[in-house]
Each structure stands twice: as structure tokens, then as C-alpha cells.
Design an enzyme around this catalytic site. Structure first.
Site, PDB file in Angstrom:
ATOM      1  N   LYS A  70       9.024   0.129  -8.385  1.00 41.25           N
ATOM      2  CA  LYS A  70       9.088  -1.244  -8.894  1.00 41.25           C
ATOM      3  C   LYS A  70       9.252  -2.266  -7.774  1.00 41.25           C
ATOM      4  O   LYS A  70       8.552  -3.288  -7.751  1.00 41.25           O
ATOM      5  CB  LYS A  70      10.222  -1.345  -9.910  1.00 41.25           C
ATOM      6  CG  LYS A  70      10.551  -2.747 -10.398  1.00 41.25           C
ATOM      7  CD  LYS A  70      11.436  -2.732 -11.613  1.00 41.25           C
ATOM      8  CE  LYS A  70      12.666  -1.884 -11.421  1.00 41.25           C
ATOM      9  NZ  LYS A  70      13.553  -2.404 -10.355  1.00 41.25           N
ATOM     10  N   THR A  72       8.530  -1.889  -4.640  1.00 42.19           N
ATOM     11  CA  THR A  72       7.300  -1.844  -3.835  1.00 42.19           C
ATOM     12  C   THR A  72       6.217  -2.706  -4.470  1.00 42.19           C
ATOM     13  O   THR A  72       5.526  -3.475  -3.782  1.00 42.19           O
ATOM     14  CB  THR A  72       6.816  -0.389  -3.701  1.00 42.19           C
ATOM     15  OG1 THR A  72       7.855   0.398  -3.103  1.00 42.19           O
ATOM     16  CG2 THR A  72       5.559  -0.299  -2.851  1.00 42.19           C
ATOM     17  N   ARG A  93      16.978  -8.303  -4.819  1.00 47.39           N
ATOM     18  CA  ARG A  93      18.415  -8.057  -4.674  1.00 47.39           C
ATOM     19  C   ARG A  93      18.699  -7.372  -3.338  1.00 47.39           C
ATOM     20  O   ARG A  93      17.840  -6.724  -2.758  1.00 47.39           O
ATOM     21  CB  ARG A  93      18.909  -7.148  -5.804  1.00 47.39           C
ATOM     22  CG  ARG A  93      18.865  -7.779  -7.181  1.00 47.39           C
ATOM     23  CD  ARG A  93      19.139  -6.737  -8.252  1.00 47.39           C
ATOM     24  NE  ARG A  93      18.164  -5.669  -8.178  1.00 47.39           N
ATOM     25  CZ  ARG A  93      18.372  -4.430  -8.620  1.00 47.39           C
ATOM     26  NH1 ARG A  93      19.530  -4.099  -9.139  1.00 47.39           N
ATOM     27  NH2 ARG A  93      17.426  -3.528  -8.536  1.00 47.39           N
ATOM     28  N   LYS A 104      19.850   7.588  -3.831  1.00 46.71           N
ATOM     29  CA  LYS A 104      18.659   6.805  -4.117  1.00 46.71           C
ATOM     30  C   LYS A 104      17.890   6.407  -2.865  1.00 46.71           C
ATOM     31  O   LYS A 104      16.697   6.178  -2.897  1.00 46.71           O
ATOM     32  CB  LYS A 104      19.055   5.554  -4.907  1.00 46.71           C
ATOM     33  CG  LYS A 104      17.902   4.680  -5.374  1.00 46.71           C
ATOM     34  CD  LYS A 104      18.441   3.601  -6.308  1.00 46.71           C
ATOM     35  CE  LYS A 104      17.365   2.598  -6.680  1.00 46.71           C
ATOM     36  NZ  LYS A 104      17.074   1.650  -5.605  1.00 46.71           N
ATOM     37  N   ALA A 272      21.750  -2.632 -12.456  1.00 43.91           N
ATOM     38  CA  ALA A 272      21.369  -2.975 -13.829  1.00 43.91           C
ATOM     39  C   ALA A 272      21.920  -1.994 -14.853  1.00 43.91           C
ATOM     40  O   ALA A 272      21.917  -2.283 -16.041  1.00 43.91           O
ATOM     41  CB  ALA A 272      19.846  -3.037 -13.953  1.00 43.91           C
ATOM     42  N   PHE A 300      16.200  -1.119 -12.508  1.00 46.68           N
ATOM     43  CA  PHE A 300      15.905   0.009 -13.397  1.00 46.68           C
ATOM     44  C   PHE A 300      14.841  -0.357 -14.439  1.00 46.68           C
ATOM     45  O   PHE A 300      13.974  -1.172 -14.181  1.00 46.68           O
ATOM     46  CB  PHE A 300      17.181   0.557 -14.032  1.00 46.68           C
ATOM     47  CG  PHE A 300      18.096   1.215 -13.031  1.00 46.68           C
ATOM     48  CD1 PHE A 300      17.626   2.212 -12.191  1.00 46.68           C
ATOM     49  CD2 PHE A 300      19.414   0.815 -12.892  1.00 46.68           C
ATOM     50  CE1 PHE A 300      18.456   2.827 -11.250  1.00 46.68           C
ATOM     51  CE2 PHE A 300      20.260   1.415 -11.955  1.00 46.68           C
ATOM     52  CZ  PHE A 300      19.773   2.423 -11.140  1.00 46.68           C
ATOM     53  N   PHE A 380      -1.310   6.712  -7.624  1.00 41.75           N
ATOM     54  CA  PHE A 380      -1.176   7.925  -6.813  1.00 41.75           C
ATOM     55  C   PHE A 380      -2.566   8.560  -6.700  1.00 41.75           C
ATOM     56  O   PHE A 380      -3.372   8.472  -7.637  1.00 41.75           O
ATOM     57  CB  PHE A 380      -0.197   8.914  -7.451  1.00 41.75           C
ATOM     58  CG  PHE A 380       1.249   8.560  -7.252  1.00 41.75           C
ATOM     59  CD1 PHE A 380       2.035   9.233  -6.335  1.00 41.75           C
ATOM     60  CD2 PHE A 380       1.829   7.527  -7.985  1.00 41.75           C
ATOM     61  CE1 PHE A 380       3.376   8.906  -6.143  1.00 41.75           C
ATOM     62  CE2 PHE A 380       3.155   7.188  -7.809  1.00 41.75           C
ATOM     63  CZ  PHE A 380       3.934   7.885  -6.887  1.00 41.75           C
ATOM     64  N   TRP A 408       1.519   0.529  -2.142  1.00 36.66           N
ATOM     65  CA  TRP A 408       2.230   1.406  -1.204  1.00 36.66           C
ATOM     66  C   TRP A 408       1.283   1.778  -0.063  1.00 36.66           C
ATOM     67  O   TRP A 408       1.651   1.722   1.108  1.00 36.66           O
ATOM     68  CB  TRP A 408       2.715   2.675  -1.903  1.00 36.66           C
ATOM     69  CG  TRP A 408       3.612   3.519  -1.030  1.00 36.66           C
ATOM     70  CD1 TRP A 408       4.972   3.501  -1.009  1.00 36.66           C
ATOM     71  CD2 TRP A 408       3.207   4.476  -0.031  1.00 36.66           C
ATOM     72  NE1 TRP A 408       5.459   4.383  -0.051  1.00 36.66           N
ATOM     73  CE2 TRP A 408       4.398   4.985   0.558  1.00 36.66           C
ATOM     74  CE3 TRP A 408       1.985   4.947   0.425  1.00 36.66           C
ATOM     75  CZ2 TRP A 408       4.370   5.951   1.563  1.00 36.66           C
ATOM     76  CZ3 TRP A 408       1.965   5.893   1.448  1.00 36.66           C
ATOM     77  CH2 TRP A 408       3.151   6.391   2.001  1.00 36.66           C
TER      78      TRP A 408
END
Length: 555
Positions: A70, A72, A93, A104, A272, A300, A380, A408
């Protein structure tokens, strides 16, 4: 394949003064933290006047081990908008050290859609979160000192609700005993820690418009209750000014850049799943005053971050989002469809069909807020045409627009299709944004509305302890506030094992906390913890720094 940190370290950053100048930010409005980071003064907002660019929120389906990307996509979309000639800023954030050292990893994007200097942003950055930790713990120390020095306010030592904080995952600090060792060390009592990003101080910094508003919000925090049930606040303890002094720089948004030198405003870092999950109001409004399109994100899945963005942040700050980008991946939908993580690279259209229900529910939820939705698949190489076409067809049938993102791999260039789609939506579809519920409704009704409308719960059970706290909040007349539900991020329910679109489940509220300063009521569900623990192999074990100060293993 290069790691994210290798890609970031190969980037030749521009001086932040040059990045700012291209977007009309006066160098005199920057407070420099070295060459590549700066604080933005309030004069940036003043210079913008009444200008308000478009606001686009990026959210996602429920996170899975397959990864959705998200942040990215948020960064990549802003880079892509600039590539097609749209003046765009990204507002994010700040990462917490807890996840960085835990499980993470970093939170600065990935691949060729990152914000830099990545290592600084993911570690101490400009010290904002440290300042919040200190302000929080100053308040804790003043509470205990007040009791030790005679307790003139008659604080009930069994009814102190304010917790200490540290910005790390440390499960042994969840429940502690302080004041051991005799009278000289204070009153012995039970206490506990929460991670800084879950604290009310973090929420207040993110929702405060200026110093005056900050002090007003700090003064309203309920830290304890007297023996006759009256709330005790920092104002009663004469510590509001000192707390604000510690936070005077922390409330200023931070300016950095993306790998393509797009300005990025990064400020505030509430989770979140246990807090309201959005960057600061000041950062968002500054970006909207500078850019034609501001791209921001909420933590999230849309059941957590987006709901709180709409029902708390937008309501409090009088913001009207113009569109939402909902991020998903083929791999994540297959995971929701029951495919093991080891087999996600194999084509499986049936699993995509089965797992699509999670994406479907998030689209339905976002439409309830009256905001146009663009679904994007974070691409992907293993995605098949059949899988993608099925998702595209289903999304468009639900009234959502659709685009592929390859940010990405290709940075802004890989987000041009998404950027064009977003601009098309902004130009042709009007936002009719409205919050989900009336904040003047009862606490129980507000929780039920979110649980049933957004999560899909059949019923809500509120534990006796939580019911007593609701009664106390109502008796104090502080119940006319939005609700901030703390819930697992991995499922629409409060059970992380329930993937897809669970139905007929019961949501259990085990604790209620009043965040009177921030202006919302926290409902804690399931097994959610406000102080996370470390995994068996923490990410910290892979992080190192060489003799030249180069960091490795961060992400």
C-alpha cells in the site's frame, strides 16, 4: 534482486531545499535537519491561503503474508502523477521503531517507489516519536510525584488510567509494578506500558492544528479519577505547558523526497489496528495547500485505516476526500481463497474467485462513504491474464474503476496507467463524502454500526468491564465522540484466522478507553494488544552498521 535498502542507498538525493523550491516552498520556511530532511513552518499553510487541492486516499484489502504494498503504491502514484504533469505531493505516516525492530520491517515504501533517506526515516528520523514518548512519560512521572507529595487532588491510586510508553515491542512491559522499594520510591501500584504510536499523545499531535489547539487537547486528557469519581487531567496537574514545550517541534510536519525527488511530507505514526492510523492533519492540509493532488494513506486494510480516516480524521479536520485507491494483489486474493503461501505463484483462477470476496466487501464499504473508488492491482510477474481479467471485470461490475500498478519495479513510470485513471475519476466523478454514523449517537450504537456495516458482524458483545466504562463516560457527558475500534488487521472480524469475508460472527469488546484529548473513544476487541511483542526471530537480528556508518538489513 536488489533489496529495498540497496535501491534507496543508490539514489542520488537532491538537497531538500531544491526539492522544496520546485514546489514553491520558500527556503526560509524550512528548518533543516541536515541536507535531506526538514521541518515545515506554519508559514507554508499561511502562504497557501484558501487553496485546497484534491485529496486521494490509498487504502487496501486486509493484509496477508503475501504483501500488498500500500505505501509503495501511494508513493508510486504520486511520482506517476508528477510524470504526467500533475503537481502532486505524497503525505505519509512516520514509521515506528517497534515494527522496524520486530516483524514488519520498514515503512518507507519499496523497490523504486520509496521515500529517502530511507534509513533515517525508519529509525530516529527527526525525533518526533521520541518527543511524544517523553511528553507521555513526563505526565506519568508527574502523576506519581503528585501522589507521593501528598495527593492534593485525592487521586485514586487504583484508578489511574494513564500508561507509560516506549516505541518498541516489549511484551514484558504490558503489566508492571512501580514504586517498589519503600516510601522514598513512591506509592507501589500496578502500571503498564503501551507502544508510543498507540498513545493518546500521538493521536493528539496528529489531530492538532496548531500549538493552541495542541495545548487545548492536552489539557483534556483524562489520566485518572479521584476517590469520588471525578476525572483528573494534565491541566489539574499544571503540566500542559511543559508537555507542549516538549512537542513544539514534533507538531511540525517533516519534508523529505521520493526516489524521483517528489516532495514527501511525513508526519505522525499511529497504528490503524490500535489507534486512528492516519498521518497528521497539519501534514495533509499543508500538502493540499501546495499540490493539485495530495496522495495520502491510512494504515492496514480499509476496515481499519480508511474507516478511521473517514470517521475520525476527516470529521475532525473537515476534510472531504475526492477519491479512494484500493490496493490488492492477485497473490493476496489467492491467499484469501485458501492457497498456501508457498503456492501463490501458480495460476489459480478459482482461488482468486473464492478470495475476491474480501476485496468485494472493501469496495462495498468504501461506497458507503460516497467516495469514488479505483481498485489497483499491485503487479507481480506471476499474475496471469485470466486472474487479472476476472478481478477487473468484477470490480467494474461493482462500479469501481480499475488499473494495474507496476510501481515497485518501475517507480513513477509503472504508475502512469493508475495516475491517468485517478485523474479521469477526479474529473468525471463527484465525491459525496459523508461519515458512516452520527457521533452524537450512543457509544454502543456507534460500535454496532462499524461492526455490522464495515466488518460484517452479526452481533456485538460488550464485556461487563467495558460496559462499566461506557456508563462512566456517559455519566461524565463525554460520550458524543467518534469511536476508534482496536481490532486485528488480518481479518474483517476480531479473529485473525477468519480470512475472506467472514459472516455471522460475534465481535467482542473487552475494554473501553476514553481519549478525551484526542476526541474519540477507543473500543478494544479480541486479543489486540496496545504493546506488541517481538517474534521468535526479530528483524533487529538482521540489522547492522559498518565502519562507514552504512546500515544493512533494515528492509
Amino acid at each position: 534482486m536488489k533489496t529495498d535498502i540497496q535501491i534507496a542507498q543508490e539514489c542520488k538525493m537532491e538537497p531538500i531545499t531544491k526539492v522544496a523550491e520546485r514546489f514553491g516552498i520558500d527556503p526560509d520556511d524550512l528548518e533543516l535537519y541536515g541536507k535531506y530532511k526538514a521541518k515545515l513552518s506554519d508559514d507554508v499553510l499561511k502562504a497557501a491561503g484558501n487553496k485546497k487541492g484534491k485529496l486521494v486516499l490509498v487504502t487496501a484489502i486486509n493484509p496477508t503474508p503475501a504483501g500488498e504494498g500500500k505505501t509503495t503504491v501511494t508513493i508510486g502514484l504520486s511520482q506517476a502523477l508528477n510524470k504526467i504533469g500533475v503537481k502532486s505531493l505524497v503525505a505519509l505516516r512516520e514509521p515506528s521503531l517497534g515494527p522496524c525492530m520486530g516483524i514488519k520491517g520498514g515503512a518507507a515504501g519499496g523497490g523504486y517507489s520509496q521515500v529517502v533517506p530511507m534509513e533515517d526515516i525508519n529509525l530516529h528520523f527527526t525525533g518526533d516519536i521520541h518527543a511524544m514518548t517523553t511528553a507521555n512519560n513526563l505526565l506519568s512521572s508527574v502523576i506519581d510525584n503528585h501522589i507521593h507529595q501528598g495527593n492534593a487532588l485525592d487521586i485514586d491510586t487504583n484508578n489511574i488510567v494513564w500508561k507509560r510508553t516506549v516505541d518498541l515491542n516489549d511484551r514484558v512491559l504490558r503489566n508492571v509494578v512501580v514504586g517498589i522499594g519503600g516510601k522514598i520510591n513512591g506509592i507501589t501500584r500496578e502500571d503498564g506500558f503501551m507502544i508510543t504510536v498507540a498513545s493518546e499523545i500521538m493521536a493528539i499531535v496528529c489531530l492538532a492544528e496548531n500549538i493552541s489547539d495542541l495545548k487545548d487537547k492536552l489539557s483534556k486528557i483524562v489520566v485518572a479519577y479521584t476517590r469520588d469519581g471525578k476525572p483528573v487531567t494534565p491541566k489539574d496537574l499544571n503540566v500542559v505547558g511543559a508537555m507542549a514545550a516538549l512537542l513544539k517541534d514534533a507538531i511540525k510536519p517533516n519534508l523529505v523526497q521520493t526516489l524521483e525527488h517528489t516532495p514527501a511530507i511525513i508526519h505522525g505514526g499511529p497504528f490503524a489496528n490500535i489507534a486512528h492510523g492516519c498521518n497528521s492533519v497539519k501534514a495533509t492540509k499543508m500538502a493540499m495547500g501546495i499540490a493539485d493532488v495530495t496522495v495520502t494513506e491510512a494504515g492496514f486494510g480499509a476496515d481499519l485505516g480508511a474507516e478511521k480516516f473517514f470517521d475520525i480524521k476527516c470529521r475532525k479536520a473537515n476534510l472531504k476526500p475526492d477519491a479512494v485507491v484500493l490496493v490488492a494483489t492477485v497473490r493476496a486474493l489467492k491467499y484469501n481463497g485458501g492457497v498456501p503461501k508457498t503456492e501463490l505463484n501458480n495460476e489459480n483462477v478459482e482461488a482468486v474467485k473464492k478470495g475476491f470476496v474480501n476485496l468485494q466487501k472493501h469496495i462495498e464499504n468504501l461506497h458507503k462513504y460516497g467516495v469514488p473508488v479505483v481498485v489497483t492491482l499491485n503487479n507481480f510477474i506471476t499474475d496471469s491474464d485470466a486472474e487479472v481479467n476476472y478481478i477487473k471485470t468484477q470490480c467494474e461490475a461493482m462500479g469501481a474503476d480499475f488499473a494495474i500498478a507496476k510501481v515497485w519495479e518501475k517507480g513513477g513510470e509503472g504508475g502512469i496507467d493508475l495516475a491517468n485513471k485517478v485523474m479521469e475519476v477526479l474529473g468525471t466523478k463527484e465525491s459525496h463524502f459523508k461519515p458512516l454514523y452520527d457521533e452524537n449517537d450512543t457509544i454502543v450504537n456507534k460500535i454496532n454500526t462499524v461492526a455490522k456495516e464495515i466488518y460484517g458482524a452479526a452481533e456485538v458483545v460488550i464485556d461487563p468491564k467495558a460496559k462499566k466504562e461506557i456508563e462512566r463516560i456517559e455519566a461524565l457527558g463525554m460520550d458524543k465522540l467518534p469511536v476508534c475500534i482496536a481490532k486485528t488487521q488480518y481479518s474483517l472480524s476480531d479473529n485473525p484466522a477468519l480470512l475472506g469475508r467472514p459472516e455471522g460472527f460475534t465481535l467482542t469488546v473487552r475494554e473501553i478507553r476514553l481519549s478525551a484529548g484526542a476526541g474519540f473513544i477507543v473500543a478494544i476487541t479480541g486479543n489486540i494488544m496496545v504493546m506488541p511483542g517481538l517474534p521468535k526471530v526479530p528483524a533487529a537480528e538482521n540489522i547492522d552498521v559498518d565502519d562507514n556508518g552504512n546500515i544493512t538489513g533494515l528492509f
